[in-house]
Design a protein around this motif. Structure first.
Motif, mmCIF file in Angstrom:
data_model
loop_
_atom_site.group_PDB
_atom_site.id
_atom_site.type_symbol
_atom_site.label_atom_id
_atom_site.label_comp_id
_atom_site.label_asym_id
_atom_site.label_seq_id
_atom_site.Cartn_x
_atom_site.Cartn_y
_atom_site.Cartn_z
ATOM 1 N N ILE A 78 0.834 -1.203 0.000
ATOM 2 C CA ILE A 78 0.000 0.000 0.000
ATOM 3 C C ILE A 78 0.869 1.253 0.000
ATOM 4 C CG2 ILE A 78 -0.574 0.744 2.383
ATOM 5 C CD1 ILE A 78 -3.252 -0.337 -0.015
ATOM 6 N N VAL A 79 1.992 1.183 0.703
ATOM 7 C CA VAL A 79 2.932 2.314 0.730
ATOM 8 C C VAL A 79 3.444 2.587 -0.683
ATOM 9 C CG1 VAL A 79 5.247 2.996 1.509
ATOM 10 C CG2 VAL A 79 3.608 2.061 3.148
ATOM 11 N N LYS A 80 3.728 1.495 -1.405
ATOM 12 C CA LYS A 80 4.202 1.603 -2.784
ATOM 13 C C LYS A 80 3.110 2.171 -3.688
ATOM 14 C CE LYS A 80 7.658 -1.377 -4.691
ATOM 15 N NZ LYS A 80 8.062 -2.762 -4.811
ATOM 16 N N ARG A 81 1.861 1.670 -3.502
ATOM 17 C CA ARG A 81 0.770 2.114 -4.365
ATOM 18 C C ARG A 81 0.547 3.621 -4.235
ATOM 19 N NH1 ARG A 81 -5.471 0.473 -3.679
ATOM 20 N NH2 ARG A 81 -4.604 -1.544 -3.119
ATOM 21 N N GLY A 129 6.329 8.474 1.247
ATOM 22 C CA GLY A 129 7.769 8.608 1.467
ATOM 23 C C GLY A 129 8.084 9.337 2.755
ATOM 24 N N TYR A 130 9.305 9.841 2.820
ATOM 25 C CA TYR A 130 9.770 10.517 4.031
ATOM 26 C C TYR A 130 10.662 11.684 3.625
ATOM 27 C CZ TYR A 130 12.680 11.338 8.157
ATOM 28 O OH TYR A 130 13.356 11.935 9.198
ATOM 29 N N VAL A 171 -5.771 6.016 2.686
ATOM 30 C CA VAL A 171 -4.777 4.940 2.588
ATOM 31 C C VAL A 171 -5.203 3.735 3.426
ATOM 32 C CG1 VAL A 171 -2.371 4.331 3.100
ATOM 33 C CG2 VAL A 171 -2.899 6.559 2.097
ATOM 34 N N SER A 172 -5.672 3.990 4.639
ATOM 35 C CA SER A 172 -6.071 2.909 5.543
ATOM 36 C C SER A 172 -7.302 2.166 5.001
ATOM 37 C CB SER A 172 -6.355 3.498 6.921
ATOM 38 O OG SER A 172 -6.634 2.493 7.839
ATOM 39 N N MET A 182 5.609 11.658 3.946
ATOM 40 C CA MET A 182 5.150 12.425 2.788
ATOM 41 C C MET A 182 4.116 11.663 1.951
ATOM 42 S SD MET A 182 6.714 15.234 3.139
ATOM 43 C CE MET A 182 6.385 15.981 1.548
ATOM 44 N N PHE A 183 3.027 12.374 1.657
ATOM 45 C CA PHE A 183 1.955 11.823 0.820
ATOM 46 C C PHE A 183 1.905 12.629 -0.477
ATOM 47 C CE2 PHE A 183 0.863 10.974 5.190
ATOM 48 C CZ PHE A 183 0.312 9.709 5.186
#
Length: 257
Positions: free
Chosen positions: A6-9, A13-14, A125-126, A59-60
């Motif tokens: 999901i982080v990849k989709r 980031g940071y 995201v959740s 970061m979104f």
């Protein structure tokens, strides 16, 4: 608690806590530095020194409808400062036009039967991680007419899912007012207010997707919420109150096509 997938989709980031991480990486020439300033990725102080706008934040990236990154939201990890910091308006980013998660929604399904509007990045995201991949977030403002117009072109049913507190109810009412000129046969708008202290992120983790969707199925209809709200401000048991209700309702109803 997010999966790598999901982080990849969502390309989460940071931003490091250095003052010049982005600056040193991308501002190799004065022209590039000016571009970073124009896009508000770096700031400059009174003495002309430049520094990164986002520091030590999750970061979104915010994508436009074609999937291009046009801005960012940054969530603080700890320390002082606002919990969320968003890209200011730039020539690429107009927050009243964009919706966080809209591009991802279209990748999942071109014509979803319903779209859920929530308030935060983490809510989108959740929910997606729990299989509810039809949520979008308005970017720190009440949902605008432009955003709603885009959603009604995408789906027939929009559900506004807000906190049950005063701020959430105010945001819902502004969304309702912005939707009035867009309502016509075949399109529907509903409202779901969450219990105190809950947001879609916490609720879906607590209840699971099936129970969360059952709550969505019980969302308040547009008409019910419209009159429920107006009745909190007027007293229909008196002639004066009925007259007031008629006048405040009529001007709004006349905006509907």
């Amino acid at each position: 608690g997010l999966s790598g997938e999901i982080v990849k989709r969502f390309q989460i980031g940071y931003a490091s806590n250095r003052w010049d991480g982005l600056l040193n990486t991308f501002a190799k020439t004065s022209q590039q530095r000016q571009q970073l300033l124009d896009l508000k990725l770096i700031n400059s102080n009174d003495s002309g020194r430049c520094y990164d706008f986002f520091r030590d934040r999750i970061m979104f990236p915010i994508h436009d409808r074609r999937g291009r990154v046009v801005g960012f939201g940054g969530r603080i990890i700890d320390g002082d400062g606002p919990k969320y910091l968003n890209s200011p308006e730039t020539r690429l980013f107009h927050k009243g036009h964009e919706l966080y998660g809209y591009w991802h929604l279209l990748q999942a399904q071109k014509k979803p039967p319903q779209v859920l509007i929530v308030e935060g990045y983490m809510d989108v995201v959740s929910l997606a991680q729990n299989g509810i991949d039809y949520a979008v977030a308005s970017l720190g403002t009440a949902t605008t007419t432009e955003q709603l117009q885009r959603l009604f072109r995408t789906t027939n049913t929009v559900i506004c899912c807000y906190d049950g507190d005063r701020a959430g109810r105010d945001a819902a009412w502004r969304a309702l007012e912005n939707a009035l000129p867009l309502l016509k046969d075949g399109v529907d708008m509903k409202f779901l207010f969450l219990p105190d202290g809950e947001d879609p992120d916490s609720l879906v983790q607590q209840l699971g997707a099936v129970a969360f969707e059952q709550q969505l199925a019980q969302a308040t209809s547009f008409i019910d919420y419209f009159f429920e709200h107006l009745l909190t401000e007027t007293d229909p048991s008196t002639d004066a109150g009925r007259s007031q209700l008629l006048s405040v309702a009529k001007v709004r109803i006349e905006k509907i096509a």
